[in-house]
Design a protein around this motif. Structure first.
Motif, PDB file in Angstrom:
ATOM      1  N   PRO A 126       0.795  -1.226   0.000  1.00  5.57           N
ATOM      2  CA  PRO A 126       0.000   0.000   0.000  1.00  5.57           C
ATOM      3  C   PRO A 126       0.834   1.288   0.000  1.00  5.57           C
ATOM      4  CG  PRO A 126      -0.413  -1.307   1.982  1.00  5.57           C
ATOM      5  CD  PRO A 126       0.567  -2.057   1.152  1.00  5.57           C
ATOM      6  N   ASP A 127       2.131   1.188   0.292  1.00  7.78           N
ATOM      7  CA  ASP A 127       2.964   2.390   0.291  1.00  7.78           C
ATOM      8  C   ASP A 127       3.679   2.599  -1.051  1.00  7.78           C
ATOM      9  OD1 ASP A 127       4.686   0.233   0.599  1.00  7.78           O
ATOM     10  OD2 ASP A 127       6.057   1.331   1.907  1.00  7.78           O
ATOM     11  N   ARG A 128       3.253   1.879  -2.101  1.00  7.24           N
ATOM     12  CA  ARG A 128       3.866   1.982  -3.423  1.00  7.24           C
ATOM     13  C   ARG A 128       2.824   2.378  -4.466  1.00  7.24           C
ATOM     14  NH1 ARG A 128       9.158   2.021  -3.007  1.00  7.24           N
ATOM     15  NH2 ARG A 128       9.359   1.290  -5.128  1.00  7.24           N
ATOM     16  N   ILE A 129       3.272   3.027  -5.538  1.00  5.97           N
ATOM     17  CA  ILE A 129       2.434   3.387  -6.684  1.00  5.97           C
ATOM     18  C   ILE A 129       2.962   2.623  -7.891  1.00  5.97           C
ATOM     19  CG2 ILE A 129       1.800   5.253  -8.274  1.00  5.97           C
ATOM     20  CD1 ILE A 129       2.002   7.159  -5.908  1.00  5.97           C
ATOM     21  N   ILE A 188      -1.715   7.456 -12.026  1.00  2.00           N
ATOM     22  CA  ILE A 188      -1.211   7.700 -10.669  1.00  2.00           C
ATOM     23  C   ILE A 188      -2.298   8.339  -9.810  1.00  2.00           C
ATOM     24  CG2 ILE A 188       0.483   8.970  -9.288  1.00  2.00           C
ATOM     25  CD1 ILE A 188       2.417   8.674 -11.715  1.00  2.00           C
ATOM     26  N   ALA A 189      -3.029   9.308 -10.381  1.00  2.00           N
ATOM     27  CA  ALA A 189      -4.105   9.983  -9.639  1.00  2.00           C
ATOM     28  C   ALA A 189      -5.156   8.983  -9.171  1.00  2.00           C
ATOM     29  CB  ALA A 189      -4.742  11.071 -10.503  1.00  2.00           C
ATOM     30  N   ARG A 190      -5.519   8.039 -10.019  1.00  2.11           N
ATOM     31  CA  ARG A 190      -6.512   7.022  -9.633  1.00  2.11           C
ATOM     32  C   ARG A 190      -6.021   6.195  -8.442  1.00  2.11           C
ATOM     33  NH1 ARG A 190      -6.964   5.393 -15.314  1.00  2.11           N
ATOM     34  NH2 ARG A 190      -8.203   7.041 -16.214  1.00  2.11           N
ATOM     35  N   GLN A 191      -4.732   5.899  -8.433  1.00  3.50           N
ATOM     36  CA  GLN A 191      -4.192   5.088  -7.332  1.00  3.50           C
ATOM     37  C   GLN A 191      -4.181   5.856  -6.016  1.00  3.50           C
ATOM     38  OE1 GLN A 191      -0.708   2.485  -8.367  1.00  3.50           O
ATOM     39  NE2 GLN A 191      -0.852   3.633 -10.284  1.00  3.50           N
ATOM     40  N   LEU A 192      -4.067   7.177  -6.086  1.00  3.85           N
ATOM     41  CA  LEU A 192      -4.012   7.989  -4.864  1.00  3.85           C
ATOM     42  C   LEU A 192      -5.397   8.418  -4.383  1.00  3.85           C
ATOM     43  CD1 LEU A 192      -0.923  10.243  -5.610  1.00  3.85           C
ATOM     44  CD2 LEU A 192      -1.062   8.289  -4.069  1.00  3.85           C
ATOM     45  N   ALA A 193      -6.403   8.319  -5.269  1.00  3.73           N
ATOM     46  CA  ALA A 193      -7.763   8.729  -4.899  1.00  3.73           C
ATOM     47  C   ALA A 193      -8.202   7.966  -3.652  1.00  3.73           C
ATOM     48  CB  ALA A 193      -8.719   8.462  -6.055  1.00  3.73           C
ATOM     49  N   GLY A 194      -8.756   8.695  -2.700  1.00  2.55           N
ATOM     50  CA  GLY A 194      -9.198   8.092  -1.452  1.00  2.55           C
ATOM     51  C   GLY A 194      -8.147   8.116  -0.360  1.00  2.55           C
ATOM     52  N   ASN A 242       6.615  10.254  -2.211  1.00  2.00           N
ATOM     53  CA  ASN A 242       7.432  11.102  -3.086  1.00  2.00           C
ATOM     54  C   ASN A 242       6.924  12.534  -3.049  1.00  2.00           C
ATOM     55  OD1 ASN A 242       9.443   9.621  -4.326  1.00  2.00           O
ATOM     56  ND2 ASN A 242       8.878  10.503  -6.280  1.00  2.00           N
ATOM     57  N   ARG A 243       7.807  13.510  -3.105  1.00  2.00           N
ATOM     58  CA  ARG A 243       7.394  14.914  -3.119  1.00  2.00           C
ATOM     59  C   ARG A 243       7.283  15.456  -4.538  1.00  2.00           C
ATOM     60  NH1 ARG A 243       9.047  13.136   0.938  1.00  2.00           N
ATOM     61  NH2 ARG A 243       9.252  14.025   2.967  1.00  2.00           N
ATOM     62  N   LEU A 244       8.088  14.921  -5.446  1.00  2.75           N
ATOM     63  CA  LEU A 244       8.139  15.469  -6.806  1.00  2.75           C
ATOM     64  C   LEU A 244       8.294  14.325  -7.792  1.00  2.75           C
ATOM     65  CD1 LEU A 244       8.505  17.809  -8.872  1.00  2.75           C
ATOM     66  CD2 LEU A 244      10.949  17.666  -8.397  1.00  2.75           C
ATOM     67  N   THR A 245       7.397  14.249  -8.745  1.00  2.00           N
ATOM     68  CA  THR A 245       7.487  13.257  -9.809  1.00  2.00           C
ATOM     69  C   THR A 245       7.317  13.990 -11.130  1.00  2.00           C
ATOM     70  OG1 THR A 245       6.514  11.575  -8.386  1.00  2.00           O
ATOM     71  CG2 THR A 245       6.513  11.132 -10.751  1.00  2.00           C
ATOM     72  N   VAL A 276       6.397  -2.189 -11.853  1.00  2.00           N
ATOM     73  CA  VAL A 276       7.421  -1.197 -11.543  1.00  2.00           C
ATOM     74  C   VAL A 276       6.725  -0.175 -10.658  1.00  2.00           C
ATOM     75  CG1 VAL A 276       8.951   0.570 -12.488  1.00  2.00           C
ATOM     76  CG2 VAL A 276       8.602  -1.580 -13.738  1.00  2.00           C
ATOM     77  N   THR A 277       7.300   0.104  -9.503  1.00  2.00           N
ATOM     78  CA  THR A 277       6.630   0.976  -8.530  1.00  2.00           C
ATOM     79  C   THR A 277       7.577   2.045  -8.012  1.00  2.00           C
ATOM     80  OG1 THR A 277       7.230  -0.376  -6.610  1.00  2.00           O
ATOM     81  CG2 THR A 277       5.197  -0.966  -7.755  1.00  2.00           C
TER      82      THR A 277
END
Length: 172
Positions: A16-19, A57-63, A37-40, A31-32
Motif C-alpha cells: 500500500p505504500d507503493r504506486i 497515478i491519480a486514480r491510485q491515490l484517490a481516497g 514522493n514529493r516530486l514526480t 514497476v513501482t
C-alpha cells in the motif's frame, strides 16, 4: 513474455505504500515508486502517454489524499488555481497536485509561487504535499530557471521517461 493486454486487476500484491507506474518487460512484474514522493516529473514527446500516466497515478491515490488535477493548456485560470493550491497545501489535508503541461505553468508562475512550491517539495518533515507533473524534459529544464533542479536536490524525486541524458548535470 509480456501479455498482449494487462488490466489493473491483473496486478496484485502491491504494498500500500507503493504506486504502480508500469510493468517490466523482462519479468512482467510491476514497476513501482513510493507514495511519499514529493516530486514526480513525467516526461516524453507529444502523444507519448504523459497525461495518461498522470491519470493512472491519480486514480491510485484517490481516497488516500486530496487529489487535484490541473491542465495548464486547457484551463484559463490554471496558473492562479495552482498558486492557490500551493499556498494552501501546507495548512490543509494531504494533497497531491497533478499538473499537465508543467513547462507552460512554470513559464507563467510568479516568483513567490515558485518559492512556495520549492519549499513544499523539499520539506522532509511535512508529508502532506506531492507534485506530479508532465511535460517535455527539455522544456521543463528550459522554463524552470533552475527551480526543478533545486526541488530535485532538496526533496525526494522520480523522473520518468524523456531525454534527461542531455541534461544529466541538472538531474543528479
Amino acid at each position: 513474455v509480456m501479455p498482449e493486454i494487462v488490466l489493473p486487476g491483473h496486478i496484485r500484491g502491491i504494498s500500500p505504500d507503493r504506486i504502480v507506474v508500469g510493468l517490466s518487460e523482462e519479468e512482467t512484474m510491476p514497476v513501482t515508486f513510493p507514495r511519499d514522493n514529493r516530486l514526480t516529473l513525467i516526461s516524453g514527446m507529444e502523444e507519448s502517454g504523459k497525461t495518461n500516466m498522470l491519470r493512472i497515478i491519480a486514480r491510485q491515490l484517490a481516497g488516500t489524499c486530496r487529489v487535484l488535477f490541473v491542465n495548464a493548456d486547457k484551463e484559463e485560470d490554471a496558473g492562479k488555481r495552482i498558486a492557490d493550491i500551493i499556498r494552501r497545501a501546507s495548512a490543509e489535508e494531504k494533497t497531491a497536485l497533478f499538473v499537465d503541461n508543467f513547462p507552460k505553468w512554470l513559464s507563467e508562475a510568479d516568483y513567490q509561487t515558485l518559492n512556495d512550491l520549492e519549499d513544499l517539495a523539499g520539506d522532509r518533515k511535512n508529508h502532506s504535499f506531492s507534485l506530479y507533473a508532465a511535460g517535455d524534459a527539455a522544456e521543463v529544464i528550459q522554463e524552470s530557471s533552475g527551480i526543478v533542479g533545486r526541488m530535485i536536490r532538496s526533496g525526494y524525486s522520480i523522473l520518468l521517461g524523456g531525454s534527461f541524458q542531455e541534461h544529466s548535470c541538472q538531474f543528479e
